[in-house]
Scaffold this motif. Structure first.
Motif, PDB file in Angstrom:
ATOM      1  N   LEU A   1     -76.133  48.455  77.578  1.00 13.14           N
ATOM      2  CA  LEU A   1     -75.932  49.495  77.720  1.00 13.14           C
ATOM      3  C   LEU A   1     -75.711  50.101  78.367  1.00 13.14           C
ATOM      4  CD1 LEU A   1     -76.611  49.821  73.517  1.00 13.14           C
ATOM      5  CD2 LEU A   1     -74.489  48.117  75.130  1.00 13.14           C
TER       6      LEU A   1
ATOM      7  N   THR B   1     -71.168  51.896  72.079  1.00  7.56           N
ATOM      8  CA  THR B   1     -72.354  51.175  73.391  1.00  7.56           C
ATOM      9  C   THR B   1     -71.940  51.479  75.126  1.00  7.56           C
ATOM     10  OG1 THR B   1     -70.131  49.590  73.681  1.00  7.56           O
ATOM     11  CG2 THR B   1     -71.598  48.743  71.785  1.00  7.56           C
TER      12      THR B   1
ATOM     13  N   ASN C   1     -68.994  48.950  69.767  1.00  2.18           N
ATOM     14  CA  ASN C   1     -69.187  47.487  69.598  1.00  2.18           C
ATOM     15  C   ASN C   1     -67.961  46.507  69.505  1.00  2.18           C
ATOM     16  OD1 ASN C   1     -72.174  46.031  69.432  1.00  2.18           O
ATOM     17  ND2 ASN C   1     -71.514  45.472  67.759  1.00  2.18           N
TER      18      ASN C   1
ATOM     19  N   SER D   1     -64.788  41.243  72.174  1.00  4.53           N
ATOM     20  CA  SER D   1     -66.003  42.278  72.253  1.00  4.53           C
ATOM     21  C   SER D   1     -66.540  42.974  72.408  1.00  4.53           C
ATOM     22  CB  SER D   1     -67.472  41.209  72.437  1.00  4.53           C
ATOM     23  OG  SER D   1     -67.535  40.984  73.985  1.00  4.53           O
ATOM     24  N   ARG D   2     -67.815  44.017  72.056  1.00  5.39           N
ATOM     25  CA  ARG D   2     -68.530  44.537  72.405  1.00  5.39           C
ATOM     26  C   ARG D   2     -67.772  45.658  74.136  1.00  5.39           C
ATOM     27  NH1 ARG D   2     -75.288  44.645  72.716  1.00  5.39           N
ATOM     28  NH2 ARG D   2     -74.921  43.904  74.675  1.00  5.39           N
TER      29      ARG D   2
ATOM     30  N   GLY E   1     -69.990  47.386  76.998  1.00  4.59           N
ATOM     31  CA  GLY E   1     -70.664  48.440  77.355  1.00  4.59           C
ATOM     32  C   GLY E   1     -71.188  49.084  78.965  1.00  4.59           C
TER      33      GLY E   1
END
Length: 455
Positions: free
Chosen positions: A142, A185, A201, A225-226, A228
């Protein structure tokens, strides 16, 4: 530390300073640097000395008694008996000339040729300020810390983004997101220092106006998805996700996705645009570094990378473009790699590789000197300052008790903020104050230089 131990330490420092001075000026043997000469007693004529102290002065004290013939006879007798000496004390040899610590020819040349040496900069070994950072997510992939151009630092702690104003030390809460879409994130300031992007996230990215403390929009539909990693390039916000995709978002328009870069097979954990905004470096959990060129970008299909760099053997999160050489990129590998590598992004060649001995979490170039700062994980959790290009260690800074995951630089380039798994935020005065440039004297303008035509 109690006061008594402080005094004892200072006494030791004072005591140790004087022996060093004396040792530095110590003479190498008894014949060098003599500043006086001792008379030799065995060479003194004691009878002559007694005569000169008693009888020798009588003629001078009573000049009327001495006649010219007597004075001529006295001078001839003194010359015959070697009594024209003026000294009472006797020396066997002349005093030796003092030996110069620095030869005269070298001093004269040094004044003419040698440039003034730059004093060595003091690098404080401890942080100048430490703040609590509870609920900081201890995740290598992250990016939860960023320092904006308006001198405000943003840090994500769990579901909340806090702003810390470096000018007055005040703290404010920007946003706390719901548990369903959190935690935060990634955070990244826009170049204007007012707007900030917040990766979540649940694959969304929120844009906020920090001055008005309000949300401007949410970017959806790009990642699965997340998110980062984030990186701004003027009005383009580049996002990197766990799905391996890199997306360029034009935040000015409704259909914000303008380009997609596909090259990573695992999570994208590092994104950095070059200063020119022409090249993008990306690092991933697949141990790869990609260099992308905007001139090759395409809105119709996935853009092909310019260079695919495969030398790292662990995840690459730490990326930093050199401020004094536009095509120089530094990258750092994770715990299985531990190396800092330098790349020529025009050719894709690896210029150097340095094994640091520990996980490389972040990299920062100095804006004022040819220096590179790296933050590390196990085993020492330290910051290391390197001199470029020799890569000699200039300092190692300790204080964190867990891996130093996040690092960012103040707008003036002097201070560095670090956040670690020990839930502390530390500030380091590692790069020092930049030198004030001397004002350039303007040449006298030519007569009538402001006129374009003479009539």
């Amino acid at each position: 530390m109690d006061a008594g131990s402080v005094n004892s330490c200072s006494d030791l420092k004072v005591q140790s300073r004087f022996p060093l001075q004396d040792q530095h000026l110590q003479r190498r043997n008894s014949k060098e640097n003599l500043d006086r000469f001792i008379p030799n007693r065995s060479a003194i004529d004691w009878d002559y000395a007694h005569y000169m102290l008693t009888e020798g002065k009588k003629g001078k004290e009573n000049p009327a008694v001495s006649s010219p013939s007597r004075e001529a006879y006295r001078k001839q007798l003194a010359e015959t008996l070697n009594m024209n000496r003026t000294r009472i004390l006797a020396f066997k040899n002349k005093p030796p000339a003092p030996v110069e610590l620095i030869p005269q020819e070298h001093t004269s040349l040094s004044h003419l040729q040698a440039k003034p040496t730059k004093p060595r900069r003091h690098i404080p070994q401890t942080s100048e300020r430490t703040l609590d950072a509870p609920d900081l997510v201890d995740d290598f992939y992250l990016n939860l810390l960023d320092w904006g151009s308006s001198n405000v630092l943003a840090i994500a702690l769990g579901n909340t983004v806090y702003l810390w104003d470096a000018s007055d030390g005040s703290t404010s809460e920007l946003v706390t997101i719901d548990d369903e879409i959190g935690p935060v994130t990634s955070v990244n300031w826009a170049p204007d220092g007012r707007h900030i992007a917040i990766g979540l996230n649940n694959s969304e990215v929120q844009l906020w106006d920090s001055a008005a403390n309000r949300q401007l929009r949410t970017l959806r539909g790009g990642h699965r998805s997340r998110v980062g990693s984030l990186a701004w390039n003027n009005h383009i916000l580049t996002t990197g996700g766990m799905d391996g995709q890199i997306i360029n978002n034009d935040v000015r328009i409704r259909s914000h996705i303008v380009e997609t870069y596909r090259g990573h097979q695992q999570e994208v954990c590092g994104l950095k645009w070059s200063a020119s905004g022409q090249q993008l470096a990306s690092g991933g959990n697949d141990n790869l570094v990609h260099i992308w060129d905007r001139s090759l970008a395409s809105s119709n299909s996935a853009t092909q990378w310019l260079h695919r760099l495969e030398d790292h053997i662990s995840a690459v999160k730490a990326l930093a473009w050199c401020p004094f050489q536009g095509n120089l990129l530094a990258s750092g590998g994770g715990g299985g790699d531990r190396c800092i590598k330098f790349w020529n992004t025009h050719t894709g060649a690896c210029l150097n590789s340095v094994d640091t001995g520990s996980q490389v979490c972040s990299l920062l170039w100095s804006k004022n000197e040819r220096e590179l700062l790296s933050s590390h994980g196990f085993t020492q959790n330290q910051l290391t300052l390197w001199k470029y290009p020799s890569m000699v260690k200039m300092a190692e800074l300790n204080g964190h008790t867990s891996r130093v995951l996040f690092m960012t630089q103040s707008p003036d380039g002097c201070s560095v903020a670090t956040a670690a798994g020990d839930e502390t935020l530390r500030f380091w005065n590692v790069f020092g104050v930049p030198e004030v440039a001397k004002p350039t004297t303007k040449a006298n303008p030519e007569p009538f230089s402001h006129l374009t035509r003479i009539r």
